[in-house]
Write an enzyme that holds these catalytic residues in place. Structure first.
Site, PDB file in Angstrom:
ATOM      1  CD  GLU A 147     -71.567 -18.309 -15.999  1.00  0.00           C
ATOM      2  OE1 GLU A 147     -70.602 -17.776 -16.758  1.00  0.00           O
ATOM      3  OE2 GLU A 147     -72.496 -17.026 -16.293  1.00  0.00           O
TER       4      GLU A 147
ATOM      5  CD  GLU B 223     -68.676 -14.201 -12.686  1.00  0.00           C
ATOM      6  OE1 GLU B 223     -68.834 -13.236 -13.610  1.00  0.00           O
ATOM      7  OE2 GLU B 223     -68.578 -15.072 -12.782  1.00  0.00           O
TER       8      GLU B 223
HETATM    9  C1  GAL Z   1     -70.183 -14.759 -16.404  1.00  0.00           C
HETATM   10  C2  GAL Z   1     -68.885 -15.389 -16.064  1.00  0.00           C
HETATM   11  C3  GAL Z   1     -67.926 -15.418 -15.839  1.00  0.00           C
HETATM   12  C4  GAL Z   1     -66.777 -14.618 -17.103  1.00  0.00           C
HETATM   13  C5  GAL Z   1     -68.197 -13.643 -16.978  1.00  0.00           C
HETATM   14  C6  GAL Z   1     -68.005 -12.276 -17.580  1.00  0.00           C
HETATM   15  O1  GAL Z   1     -70.793 -15.038 -16.964  1.00  0.00           O
HETATM   16  O2  GAL Z   1     -68.656 -16.355 -14.657  1.00  0.00           O
HETATM   17  O3  GAL Z   1     -66.430 -16.272 -15.711  1.00  0.00           O
HETATM   18  O4  GAL Z   1     -67.452 -14.858 -18.302  1.00  0.00           O
HETATM   19  O5  GAL Z   1     -68.987 -13.242 -17.291  1.00  0.00           O
HETATM   20  O6  GAL Z   1     -66.153 -11.965 -17.855  1.00  0.00           O
END
Ligand code: GAL
Length: 956
Positions: free
Chosen positions: A409, A485
């Site tokens: 990010e 993620e």
């Molecule tokens: C993503 C980020 C993580 C965390 C997650 C939400 O966007 O990469 O570090 O913030 O969202 O918990």
């Protein structure tokens, strides 16, 4: 004008030695961990007089290294997700800059060899300035990366005094805006490292490829000195710089993490590298290792311990690895920085694929349309490339590391391109990944986060939304895809895991993903009156914070697996057991047969085991499905289930024999038809009450007030549920605002009819919210069964326009708090909602009411048991209530009312209120993952539609 301070520099540590691999060497090291003298200051500009060896630090405190000073009572932890907790004006940082001055003395051991001596810092958050014996050694930058200095000329015989100033904020902080606690200090080890003066092996790179067509290992060891290379167990003897082909190599994989010791020696130093032979490639748009497609069953791991923060110990790291292996996790993304080096050794040894991520995140610039983004600011290029270099150099020898990630990010930008270019030139053996630049211009793998199932499906079909630039689009469309993620594991949930897994298994291009995230970062704290709880953002008085968004893991802070981790284990299990026409077993390992497993079966009749055995050996090649002969099952009278479990046949390094890897459960035998009860006693109306068999009702509103000897209050229709993090949907498709707009949190019931007739008692109500035209007609029909039971049929009929799914639909009854024991026949032992609870199976379970609560860091809906056929809620003596459904129902039992749970912000806000609250539901809305990402799939929404609950209540 005050000039920029040393920690606002954009030049990476001028005095630092070149980055190199972390090596196990014959040259000694002296750990300088343990108690240091420590002084805390609110600013970084205090005098540096403490660097002088004669400085009197007797008035200072003591602080351990490694540790974070905030967790030892200096300053305070602070949590932000995206926001930087300081004004954005790179590279300047605030004058208020919490600072830790550290001092310790040491003597160089008598046996310490001559030659050079280096001083290594494995992690100083966020920047340090170092003095030895009063002379400045240098500065560090990059919190989660090592820095080494040559201190040979500064050492003295006898006592040496090391002084370190660590600042919380530095230019590097602009590159470290990860979603986690801001915690500072020397949080990884400090050591003195001896280096031979001649023929030293300061850096060694073992490249060990594997040709899967021939079974040959291809070894190339590089070092700056000529040296011999041996693999003793193979009798291999070679030289640095020589490419050696070794036949009959056992390759390394997550499933078979075969390591070979490579011993590299000069006359003065021996280095042993535990290597694994494997070749990572992208072939026809698929990421392969050793010629096989890889499927990541991954998690995103932050380093965390509830007392130690990111200063994790070897035991903490081992606990993580063992928990991962035991839950069928085979991959880790080191979100969002290179982990402690020991963690990668454990991944090599136990078998976990690793995406090693650089310590880079500039997320807070997103709020400003990425304007000023350090990842795109030429002034920050050197710092960015330095971080990439230090990660790759440190970790290059690990077979587990199969992808490098540029960071997280940080928008798009030139510095990312520079980092990628550097990494490509250095290491051709690992593809690159970076999620946030969706053009993928600098990387080899397409990755995204929190996509819907439909979006993943489109990517699987190479049918994703095109990029505006056709060249980049064609390039990206040909890339493998990793869901870097997904399934945000915050609070109750995540839902939808099985459906994601099905997509990863269906489409070759979709090579799995990494659940966000591994562990809740709740810091162990106490209330004013001494009760422990896990703190989240805001609990330390931060002005700017993101609340409990820091508690979004598959493990609770103390590493107890949450229901989400148990579900993940089931969703990604490497063996699929199915019963369609016959029993089939599918091997979903990439690389191994099933001979390490035993297949056990049990037959249960109404939840009681009636037969058990083992299946004959199952042989299936990777990807293959075999038919397996079903055991001869004895006849059953009740509701029968066959459960087949795959367990480890022998002990493994990560779990003992008998550990369950996969399972499935199937209904067998004839369906059970329960006879329709014939109505017994007609209602008796007297003294303002109505009686049917053991049940007594209030004649005004038809409420049940007594069942046998038991005081009861209810049942009342329940539609609201204590909001889950996913219902609140901080960063996703939140349902909460729609539910509140519909007034679902403030429904009231109007009693329309209470009518006792020969067939029983009929109570009609209309449940609706003020100002709303939509309502629910609820008709309760009570009739007696025998002396001790009463039957309740509840019909719910929506009235008027309903355009939101309901949170849930059920009945709540208050019972005496002395009823603390629960037994049920249904899914268990854990909680389950429509799109969660994959880990639950039908059986007979018992639990105390206290144990039925799932201790989410932020209190919310939890603890529902699904598909319950019957349940009893009793005192220890057995007196109490039994509920049976003519169809399975949902069961929730709490020592406090739902409203108290909904209002609580920490578990310590909750206390039993003297009653046991029993909720029996006809349905819940799905859970989804909208705390960050998509809500429940449409099929898991609970529409406002006609519904019926048919229950028999018995006084016990
Ligand atoms: C993503 C980020 C993580 C965390 C997650 C939400 O966007 O990469 O570090 O913030 O969202 O918990």
């Amino acid at each position: 004008m005050i000039p920029h301070a040393w920690f606002e520099s954009l030049t990476p540590s001028p005095a630092a030695l070149p980055a190199r691999a972390r090596l196990a060497s014959s040259a000694p090291e002296l750990p300088l961990d343990g108690d240091w003298r420590f002084r805390f200051a609110e600013r970084a500009d205090g005098p540096a007089d403490f660097a002088a060896p004669a400085f009197d630090d007797s008035g200072w405190d003591t602080l351990a290294v490694p540790a974070h000073w905030q967790l030892a009572g200096y300053g305070a932890p602070a949590y932000t997700n995206v926001d930087y907790p300081f004004p954005l004006d790179p590279p300047r940082v605030p004058t208020a800059n919490p600072t830790g001055d550290y001092r310790r003395s040491f003597a160089v051991p008598a046996h310490w060899p001559g030659g050079r001596t280096w001083l290594r810092f494995d992690g100083a958050d966020s920047a340090a300035r170092v003095w030895l014996n009063g002379a400045e050694v240098g500065t560090t930058t990059g919190s989660r990366l090592p820095t080494e200095f040559d201190v040979t000329g500064l050492l003295v015989p006898g006592t040496n005094v090391l002084a370190v100033r660590v600042v919380q904020w530095s230019s590097g902080s602009y590159l470290e805006d990860q979603d986690m606690w801001w915690l500072s200090g020397l949080f990884r080890g400090v050591s003195l490292v001896s280096r031979p003066s001649a023929d030293a092996l300061d850096d060694v790179w073992v490249r060990a490829e594997y040709d899967h067509r021939t079974g040959t290992g291809i070894l190339l060891v590089s070092a700056q000195s000529p040296a011999t290379v041996e693999i003793p167990e193979l009798g291999l003897d070679a030289q640095v710089g020589q490419v050696v082909h070794i036949p009959n190599i056992e390759p390394w994989s997550d499933e078979h993490p075969r390591l070979y010791d490579v011993v590299v020696s000069t006359g003065t130093e021996t280095v042993t590298v535990r290597t694994g032979f494997r070749t990572v490639a992208i072939e026809d748009g698929v990421l392969t290792v050793n010629g096989r497609r890889v499927l990541f069953r991954g998690v995103n791991r932050h380093e965390f311990h509830p007392d130690r923060g990111r200063a994790v110990t070897g035991d903490d790291m081992l606990a993580d690895v063992l928990l991962m292996k035991r839950h069928n996790v085979n991959a880790v993304r080191t979100s969002h920085y290179p982990p402690h080096p020991r963690f990668l050794e454990l991944c090599d040894e136990y078998g976990l694929w690793v995406v090693d991520e650089c310590d880079l995140e500039t997320h807070g610039f997103w709020h400003h349309d990425w304007s000023g983004n350090p990842a795109d600011d030429p002034r920050f290029e050197a710092l960015c490339v330095d971080r990439m270099r230090r990660m790759v150099e440190r970790d290059k020898n690990h077979p587990s590391v199969v992808l490098w990630s540029l960071g997280n990010e940080s928008g798009a930008g030139r510095n990312l391109a520079a980092m990628a270019a550097w990494a490509r030139a250095r290491d051709t053996g690992r593809p690159l990944l970076y999620e946030r630049d969706w053009t993928c211009r600098d990387v080899d793998v397409y990755s995204r986060m929190y996509l819907t199932h439909a979006e993943v499906d489109a990517i699987g079909r190479h049918a994703e939304e095109p990029l505006p630039d056709p060249v980049l689009d064609a390039r990206r469309r040909a890339m493998p895809f990793i869901h870097v993620e997904y399934a945000h594991a915050m609070g109750n949930g995540p839902g939808g895991l099985a459906e994601y897994q099905a997509l990863y298994e269906r489409y070759p291009r979709c090579q799995g993903g990494f659940v966000w995230e591994w562990i809740d970062h709740g810091l162990r704290t106490r209330t004013a009156d001494g009760r422990p709880f896990y703190a989240y953002g805001g609990d330390f008085g931060e002005e700017l914070h993101d609340g409990n968004f820091v508690a979004d893991g598959l493990l609770f802070p103390d590493r107890t697996p949450s229901p989400g981790l148990l579900d993940l284990k089931k969703a990604v299990e490497p063996v699929r057991i199915a019963l369609v026409d016959g029993l089939t077993i599918t091997n979903r390992y990439a690389d191994r047969g099933l001979d390490h497993l035993r297949f056990l079966w049990t037959l249960e009749d109404d939840g009681a085991e009636v037969a058990a055995g083992a299946l004959a050996a199952v042989a299936a090649a990777p990807g293959g499905t075999v038919d397996v002969e079903l055991p001869d099952l004895p006849k059953t009278a009740g509701e029968a289930f066959l459960t087949v479990r795959a367990v480890l046949a022998e002990d493994t390094p990560w779990a003992p024999a008998g550990h369950e890897v996969a399972w499935a459960q199937f209904p067998v035998g004839a369906p059970v038809v329960s006879p329709r009860p014939s109505p017994a006693a007609a209602p008796v109306v007297e003294d303002g009450s109505i009686r049917i068999g053991p049940a007594t009702f209030d004649a005004r509103d038809g409420r049940l007030v007594r069942l046998g000897a038991l005081a009861v209050d209810g049942p009342a229709l329940q539609v609201w549920r204590p909001l889950t993090d996913n219902d609140r949907g901080a960063h996703g498709e939140a349902l909460e605002p729609r539910w509140r707009a519909a007034g679902l949190h403030r429904l009231t019931a109007r009693v329309d009819e209470v009518c006792a007739g020969p067939a029983g008692l009929v109570v009609r109500t209309r449940v609706a919210a003020a100002a709303s035209v939509a309502g629910l007609h609820v008709r309760y029909t009570w009739s007696g069964i025998g002396d001790d039971s009463v039957r309740l049929v509840v019909d719910v009929t929506p009235d008027g326009p309903w355009d939101v799914p309901l949170p849930m639909l059920g009945l709540v009854l208050a019972l005496p708090g002395s009823l603390t024991e629960v037994e049920w026949f249904g899914r268990g032992p854990g909680e389950a909602y429509p799109d969660t609870g994959l880990a639950t199976r039908v059986g007979r379970f018992t639990a105390s009411v206290a144990r039925m609560q799932t201790p989410y860091v932020y209190p919310q809906e939890n603890g529902r048991r699904a598909e319950v056929r019957w349940a009893s809620v009793t005192e220890r003596s057995g007196a109490g209530l039994r509920v049976a459904g003519s169809a399975p129902f949902g069961l929730t039992v709490r020592p406090w009312p739902a409203a108290a749970l909904d209002a609580a912000t920490h578990p310590t806000d909750l206390a039993p209120d003297g009653r046991t609250w029993l909720t029996l539901d006809a349905g819940h809305n799905g859970i989804g993952s909208a705390s960050c990402g998509p809500g429940p799939l449409p099929r898991y929404l609970l529409p406002a539609a006609p519904a019926r609950l048919e229950l028999t209540l018995t006084a016990l």
